[in-house]
Design a protein around this motif. Sequence first.
Motif, short mmCIF file in Angstrom:
data_model
loop_
_atom_site.label_atom_id
_atom_site.label_comp_id
_atom_site.label_asym_id
_atom_site.label_seq_id
_atom_site.Cartn_x
_atom_site.Cartn_y
_atom_site.Cartn_z
N PRO A 17 44.92 29.10 44.69
CA PRO A 17 43.93 29.49 45.71
C PRO A 17 44.13 28.68 46.98
N LEU A 18 44.21 29.37 48.11
CA LEU A 18 44.44 28.71 49.39
C LEU A 18 43.15 28.53 50.18
N SER A 19 42.25 29.51 50.08
CA SER A 19 40.96 29.43 50.74
C SER A 19 40.03 30.44 50.09
N ALA A 20 38.72 30.25 50.28
CA ALA A 20 37.75 31.16 49.66
C ALA A 20 36.45 31.11 50.43
N SER A 21 35.67 32.17 50.31
CA SER A 21 34.36 32.20 50.96
C SER A 21 33.36 31.40 50.13
N THR A 22 32.30 30.99 50.80
CA THR A 22 31.24 30.27 50.11
C THR A 22 30.53 31.21 49.15
N ASP A 23 30.27 30.74 47.95
CA ASP A 23 29.71 31.57 46.88
C ASP A 23 28.20 31.38 46.80
N PHE A 24 27.46 32.49 47.05
CA PHE A 24 26.00 32.42 46.98
C PHE A 24 25.44 33.17 45.77
N TYR A 25 26.30 33.66 44.92
CA TYR A 25 25.85 34.47 43.77
C TYR A 25 26.13 33.69 42.49
N HIS A 26 25.12 33.61 41.65
CA HIS A 26 25.24 32.77 40.44
C HIS A 26 24.81 33.49 39.18
N SER A 27 24.77 34.81 39.23
CA SER A 27 24.43 35.54 38.01
C SER A 27 25.57 35.41 37.01
N GLN A 28 25.25 35.58 35.75
CA GLN A 28 26.25 35.42 34.70
C GLN A 28 27.36 36.45 34.84
N ASP A 29 27.00 37.69 35.19
CA ASP A 29 28.01 38.73 35.35
C ASP A 29 28.96 38.42 36.51
N PHE A 30 28.40 37.89 37.61
CA PHE A 30 29.24 37.57 38.76
C PHE A 30 30.17 36.40 38.44
N LEU A 31 29.66 35.39 37.76
CA LEU A 31 30.50 34.25 37.40
C LEU A 31 31.61 34.67 36.45
N GLU A 32 31.31 35.62 35.56
CA GLU A 32 32.34 36.13 34.66
C GLU A 32 33.40 36.90 35.45
N CYS A 33 32.95 37.62 36.47
CA CYS A 33 33.90 38.35 37.32
C CYS A 33 34.78 37.36 38.10
N ARG A 34 34.21 36.25 38.55
CA ARG A 34 34.99 35.22 39.23
C ARG A 34 36.07 34.66 38.30
N ARG A 35 35.70 34.45 37.05
CA ARG A 35 36.66 33.92 36.09
C ARG A 35 37.82 34.90 35.90
N ARG A 36 37.50 36.17 35.81
CA ARG A 36 38.55 37.18 35.63
C ARG A 36 39.42 37.31 36.88
N LEU A 37 38.81 37.12 38.05
CA LEU A 37 39.59 37.16 39.29
C LEU A 37 40.64 36.04 39.29
N LYS A 38 40.25 34.85 38.83
CA LYS A 38 41.20 33.74 38.77
C LYS A 38 42.35 34.06 37.82
N THR A 39 42.03 34.70 36.70
CA THR A 39 43.07 35.08 35.75
C THR A 39 44.01 36.11 36.36
N LEU A 40 43.43 37.08 37.06
CA LEU A 40 44.24 38.12 37.70
C LEU A 40 45.14 37.52 38.78
N ALA A 41 44.64 36.52 39.49
CA ALA A 41 45.42 35.89 40.56
C ALA A 41 46.73 35.29 40.04
N LEU A 42 46.72 34.83 38.80
CA LEU A 42 47.91 34.23 38.21
C LEU A 42 49.00 35.26 37.93
N ARG A 43 48.61 36.55 37.92
CA ARG A 43 49.57 37.60 37.53
C ARG A 43 49.79 38.62 38.64
N LEU A 44 49.46 38.27 39.87
CA LEU A 44 49.58 39.23 40.98
C LEU A 44 51.02 39.69 41.20
N ALA A 45 51.99 38.82 40.92
CA ALA A 45 53.38 39.19 41.15
C ALA A 45 53.82 40.35 40.26
N GLN A 46 53.05 40.67 39.23
CA GLN A 46 53.40 41.77 38.32
C GLN A 46 52.98 43.12 38.87
#
Length: 303
Positions: A17-46
């Motif tokens: 991660p190089l930069s990111a917006s400030t996070d104002f959402y803290h619902s469980q579903d949103f945090l889970e989506c953030r976690r999946r985004l980080k996982t997806l970022a590791l495989r973008l080259a595919q």
Amino acid sequence: MSLILFACVVRVRDGLPLSASTDFYHSQDFLECRRRLKTLALRLAQYPGRGSAEGCDFSIHFSSSRDVACMAICSLQCPAAMAFCFLETLWWEFTASYDTTCVGLASRPYAFLEFDNVIQKVKWHFNYVSSTQMDSSLGKIQEELKFQPPVVLTLEDTDVANGVMNGHTLMHLEPAPSFRMEPVTALGILSLILNIMCAALNLIRGIHLAEHSLQVAHEEIGNILAFLIPFVACIFQCYLYLFYSPARTMKVVLMLLFICLGNVYLHGLRNLWQILFHIGVAFLSSHQILTRQLQDKQSDCGV
């Protein structure tokens, strides 16, 4: 509720991660989506240059080119064209601020955290400015999406380990570049023609000298290489002019150096005017390569 909730910029090759917006959402579903985004970022080259991963409440969109990708978490009500228009604008803003060398040398997460201000500004614009002000830009993106649809995933796909799920392997695709060079100029075409002519002269003289030097002393090998190395350099100059390549300036200087040294070495086999002609063409080609940049963005998507 905002349509674009979160955005970040990552390095494609390793998901840093190089930069990111400030996070104002803290619902469980949103945090889970953030976690999946980080996982997806590791495989973008595919994946190709554009893609979307949809879940029950949120969707992840990404757009990548060269070694920089922009990713966003959006509500399901956010149109895909709007999301990709936002990501394209963000990509241009980031690459205009930081060159490929800075991105490649980044060694810690969020090395460009100050870019958060730009992300927030662009995000606010897309969330709160009327879409009628972006009709032309959105229409252009919609046409691109029809011609080359983004890869569609599910959020569950982002948790697949090593690209394997249910007994089959995900296809590895090359990233699709989404940038163009500026149009070729008349002087650029002239430099290409002259460069090809110089390359042909070097190749012919080199081969001719090699045919008559098989039984000659080793010093002739230097003359042969002095013809063939500039030949390769001339061809590579043509490539650098026609197509974008990282670290172009360094490559241009190296090619120019090879051509100059090779022609100076050939003093005696070439007269002064021939040497000046070859070096002059090399300088002209180098100038044309360095002045032909990536094409400016046609539209700022309303920003």
